[in-house]
Every structure is written in structure tokens, then in C-alpha cells.
Scaffold this active site. Structure first.
Site, PDB file in Angstrom:
ATOM      1  N   HIS A  37       0.658  -1.207  -0.005  1.00  0.00           N
ATOM      2  CA  HIS A  37      -0.041   0.063   0.052  1.00  0.00           C
ATOM      3  C   HIS A  37       0.878   1.207  -0.151  1.00  0.00           C
ATOM      4  CE1 HIS A  37      -3.276   2.813   1.005  1.00  0.00           C
ATOM      5  NE2 HIS A  37      -3.045   2.617   2.275  1.00  0.00           N
ATOM      6  N   GLU A  51       0.328   4.386   0.996  1.00  0.00           N
ATOM      7  CA  GLU A  51       0.137   5.479   2.075  1.00  0.00           C
ATOM      8  C   GLU A  51       1.271   5.501   2.772  1.00  0.00           C
ATOM      9  OE1 GLU A  51      -3.616   5.527   3.836  1.00  0.00           O
ATOM     10  OE2 GLU A  51      -3.568   7.736   4.392  1.00  0.00           O
ATOM     11  N   HIS A  70      -7.931   0.580   1.321  1.00  0.00           N
ATOM     12  CA  HIS A  70      -8.877   1.458   1.235  1.00  0.00           C
ATOM     13  C   HIS A  70      -8.395   2.405  -0.129  1.00  0.00           C
ATOM     14  CE1 HIS A  70      -6.735   4.629   3.535  1.00  0.00           C
ATOM     15  NE2 HIS A  70      -6.017   3.708   3.617  1.00  0.00           N
ATOM     16  N   ASP A  98      -3.561  -2.431   5.672  1.00  0.00           N
ATOM     17  CA  ASP A  98      -4.617  -1.729   6.536  1.00  0.00           C
ATOM     18  C   ASP A  98      -5.798  -2.481   6.890  1.00  0.00           C
ATOM     19  OD1 ASP A  98      -3.306   0.821   6.691  1.00  0.00           O
ATOM     20  OD2 ASP A  98      -4.183   1.632   4.721  1.00  0.00           O
ATOM     21  N   TYR A 113     -11.751   1.922  13.313  1.00  0.00           N
ATOM     22  CA  TYR A 113     -11.093   2.058  12.341  1.00  0.00           C
ATOM     23  C   TYR A 113     -11.953   1.843  11.067  1.00  0.00           C
ATOM     24  CZ  TYR A 113      -6.612   1.071   9.395  1.00  0.00           C
ATOM     25  OH  TYR A 113      -5.841   1.093   8.416  1.00  0.00           O
TER      26      TYR A 113
HETATM   27 FE1  FEO Z   1      -3.795   3.517   4.110  1.00  0.00          FE
HETATM   28 FE2  FEO Z   1      -2.245   2.788   7.274  1.00  0.00          FE
HETATM   29  O1  FEO Z   1      -2.409   3.651   5.663  1.00  0.00           O
END
Ligand code: FEO
Length: 410
Positions: free
Chosen positions: A78, A80, A144, A163, A191
């Protein structure tokens, strides 16, 4: 803290962020962790990294197991920054390592970091032999981000979903049974409500796609590693992904001179008289991310604001914006509030409920200036009717939920 061996030759080498209190708009009173995992096979593989300030923690933990120069692959599930922020420094240290990422991950990493790293793009279903292990990759787009991917190691019966199934909680303990279901359920719900909820349809698809896999450990990128409560967290995700709710109510409101607060109290009393548990969130003291956690499980959502400047109070405006973006479906809504002369707060709240396609079986409630005894009786009676309306509904399913439940992991 030492690295933690979570499976033979598989180590947690992540970081614990005790101080994080805000995560893009979401209040995180328990902090978080950035979990990274080192697999000690013929080709040593790191799965995910950590947020940039925690690069020293990551390298220190890796170094207690092996020289970082020995790492051949870094799987980036991911893009991010909480999982990639340390990559530039790490790849300066080990420039010959290859970053393994998804089809959408490659352009994402390149655009973020403007770097010319060695990269290997894996499509969904592709595998990578790293010795006695063969890693499997499954794209889970929009769970996500578009690039989101799960790494699966059949050799270890281990799912590394980044995540998904995460929780924002800092702890000295790595495993779910060491922390306890009640706390983890609360944090996993928060979350989901604040990050994953808009992509519930994609979560349901991902659960179906992953259901044939056999695993006895889920090691997400935040919080505790699931080994004891796997059936519970999978069941929760199935319920949340299919917008199932329970017959309880959330009352989210703010008040100017106390009139809307009195209406909220009468709503609570009427609902409780009908046997409906109520959670109150006065946004003067509650954070919108806590209110969203209550919304996640609640069938009835009552939102109240007095009218200010031809609209809602700023706190309710922020909540409505947040709510509209997080898109909870299959809810029953009620708007309420006091006003002096315009009363525009009610249509503003109704507009968001309509945009979310919520059912509104009762007329909205508004009272001019102070609610009198009759006004409060009307609020109470409306709440009782709504309570009776929802209390016999055990769980409300979105279309197709039952089919997807059958595909749940066994
Ligand atoms: Fe979508 Fe923990 O970053």
C-alpha cells in the site's frame, strides 16, 4: 523493543507510535503501530515499511535479525505514507533491493517519491518464490486505496493484508489475545467506520476473493495481530461490509442555548422506553470520529442542530460532511432541532440523509425557541414510535448479504 517472531522465521520489525492522536481527521487516543514484517528465507523479504520518523526503529529491529543489506525484496502492499515513508532512506541504504508492488502501486510510489527504485509489479494472483516459501499476491482495490494489496504466505498460513483488519492502538503486546477482544473490537470498529466504510462493497468483494485461502494468522499493518479472534473479526467485517446494523440508536447533536439538548434528552427517553439502547454524542464534547463509530453499528441515527446563520451549527456541519463522505447505508434517520425564525437546520440535515438514501419514516422534529411540555411529549412519542419500528428488526441486511456471508472464511 526487540523484534517479535510471530511465526518461525517471520518477524514483526515495525514501530510503535505512542503519541499519535490524530490520523487524517480521526482521533486516535490509543496511538497506533506501523507493522512491518521480515521473512527470513533464501531471499529475505520485508513486507511493508513504517512512517518516515520511525525509520531508525525499523532498521534497528531488522539489524537485530540480519544485516539490512541482505534484504532482497520489499513488498509494498500500500502506497500510503504510514507504510512507505521510510522507504527512501531504506532504499538509500539497500539500493539493490527490489520493491514488489501492485499494478497501481508502481505509479503511486513513483509519483510520491520521484525515485528510480528497482520494482517488480505483481498482478493479482501472481506469486513470488523466495525459497521454501512462495508468496501470493491479491489486489484488494479500494480497501482502501486503488493500490491496496494482500500478501499471503501459505507456508506460514499467514495473511498480510496491510490496512484491512487494522486497529489504531499502540501496545507493548503484538497479539490479539494479549490485548483482548473488547478493546480490539472497539478499535477495529472505529478504524472501519472512519477509514474503510466508504468502500464496503469492495470489502465484501475482497472477503469473497480471500475466502478460499487457509490461514491461522492475520497480521495487519496497524495494531494487534489476529490469531485467536480471527472468526470474530472476519464476522465483524462481513457485517460491516454488508451494512448490517443492530437495533440501537445514535443521537448526534449540538445545542446553542439548550433547546436542542432538551429535545435530544426527550428522544433518548422515548427510545429507551421502547427498549432501544441509545448512545449520545453532543459534539461539544464528543469527536466526530467517535460519533461515526456509533453510527457504524446503529440502525437509527438522529441528528440535531439548532439553526444558525441559515444553516446548522459548525460542529454539525463538519459531522454532516464527514458522514456524507463515509457513506453509511441502510439506516433510518431523524432530523431534529430548535430554531428562532428560519429553521434551515432541518432541511440541511435531511438533505444529507436523503443523499445517503436513508429511510425517514417520521417527520423531522423542530421546535421554535424553547420546547414546551407539549413539544417534548411530541418528541418522546415520535421516539417511541421509531423505537418500536426498529426494535423487532434483529439485523438489517443489504441486498445480497446472505450470499456473501456463505462465502465467509471457514
Ligand atoms: Fe492507508 Fe495505514 O494507511
Amino acid at each position: 523493543m526487540e523484534p517479535a517472531e510471530i511465526k518461525p522465521e517471520v518477524y514483526w520489525v515495525g514501530a510503535i507510535d505512542w503519541n499519535l492522536r490524530e490520523f487524517h481527521g480521526y482521533r486516535t487516543p490509543r496511538g497506533t503501530t506501523y507493522n512491518a514484517y521480515l521473512i527470513m528465507d533464501r531471499d529475505i523479504t520485508l513486507v511493508d515499511a513504517v512512517k518516515q520518523p520511525f525509520y531508525p526503529d525499523l532498521v534497528d529491529r531488522i539489524s537485530k535479525i540480519t544485516d539490512p543489506q541482505n534484504i532482497k525484496y520489499i513488498v509494498s502492499n500500500h502506497v500510503e505514507m504510514d507504510h512507505t515513508g521510510a522507504l527512501p532512506q531504506l532504499l538509500s541504504l539497500i539500493p539493490n533491493a527490489t520493491v514488489v508492488t501492485s499494478t497501481k502501486g508502481q505509479p503511486g510510489l513513483q509519483k510520491h517519491f520521484k525515485a528510480n527504485w528497482l520494482m517488480k509489479v505483481v498482478k493479482t494472483g501472481e506469486t513470488l518464490s523466495i525459497g521454501k516459501r512462495t508468496l501470493h499476491f491479491h489486489h484488494i482495490p479500494m480497501v482502501h486505496w486503488p493500490d491496496s494489496m494482500v500478501t499471503y504466505s501459505p507456508h506460514d498460513s499467514l495473511l498480510l493484508p496491510n490496512d484491512a483488519f487494522g486497529q489504531h492502538i499502540a501496545s507493548a503486546y503484538r497479539f490479539d489475545d494479549e490485548i483482548g477482544w473488547d478493546i480490539l473490537r472497539e478499535e477495529a470498529a472505529k478504524y472501519y467506520a472512519n477509514i474503510v466504510l466508504p468502500y464496503s462493497d469492495q470489502v465484501a468483494a475482497a472477503l469473497t476473493a480471500l475466502s478460499p485461502l487457509k490461514f491461522d494468522m492475520i497480521a495487519p499493518s496497524h495494531g494487534a495481530i489476529w490469531r485467536r479472534f480471527i472468526p470474530q473479526i472476519l464476522q465483524q467485517y462481513q457485517q460491516w461490509a454488508t451494512y448490517q446494523t443492530i437495533p440501537q440508536a445514535a443521537i448526534v447533536y449540538d445545542t446553542m442555548w439548550g433547546s436542542t439538548d432538551r429535545m435530544a434528552g426527550a428522544l433518548r427517553d422515548g427510545l429507551e422506553a421502547a427498549g432501544i439502547p441509545v448512545t449520545m454524542h453532543n459534539l461539544k464534547t464528543s469527536h466526530i470520529s467517535d460519533a461515526m463509530t456509533t453510527v457504524l453499528d446503529s440502525r437509527l441515527i438522529c441528528i440535531g442542530s439548532p439553526t444558525l446563520n441559515g444553516g446548522v451549527l459548525p460542529s454539525i456541519g463538519a459531522f454532516l460532511t464527514y458522514l456524507k463522505g463515509l457513506r453509511p447505508k441502510q439506516r433510518i434517520g431523524l432530523a431534529f432541532g430548535s430554531y428562532g425564525w428560519g429553521g434551515q437546520s432541518i432541511p440541511d440535515i435531511e438533505a444529507v440523509m436523503n443523499a445517503l438514501a436513508w429511510e425517514m419514516p417520521e417527520h423531522s422534529l423542530k421546535t421554535q425557541y424553547l420546547p414546551d411540555e407539549n413539544d417534548l411529549k411530541t418528541v418522546y412519542a415520535t421516539a417511541q414510535r421509531l423505537g418500536n419500528y426498529i426494535k423487532d428488526q434483529k439485523r438489517v441486511h443489504a441486498t445480497g448479504a446472505e450470499n456473501r456471508q456463505e462465502a465467509q472464511h471457514s
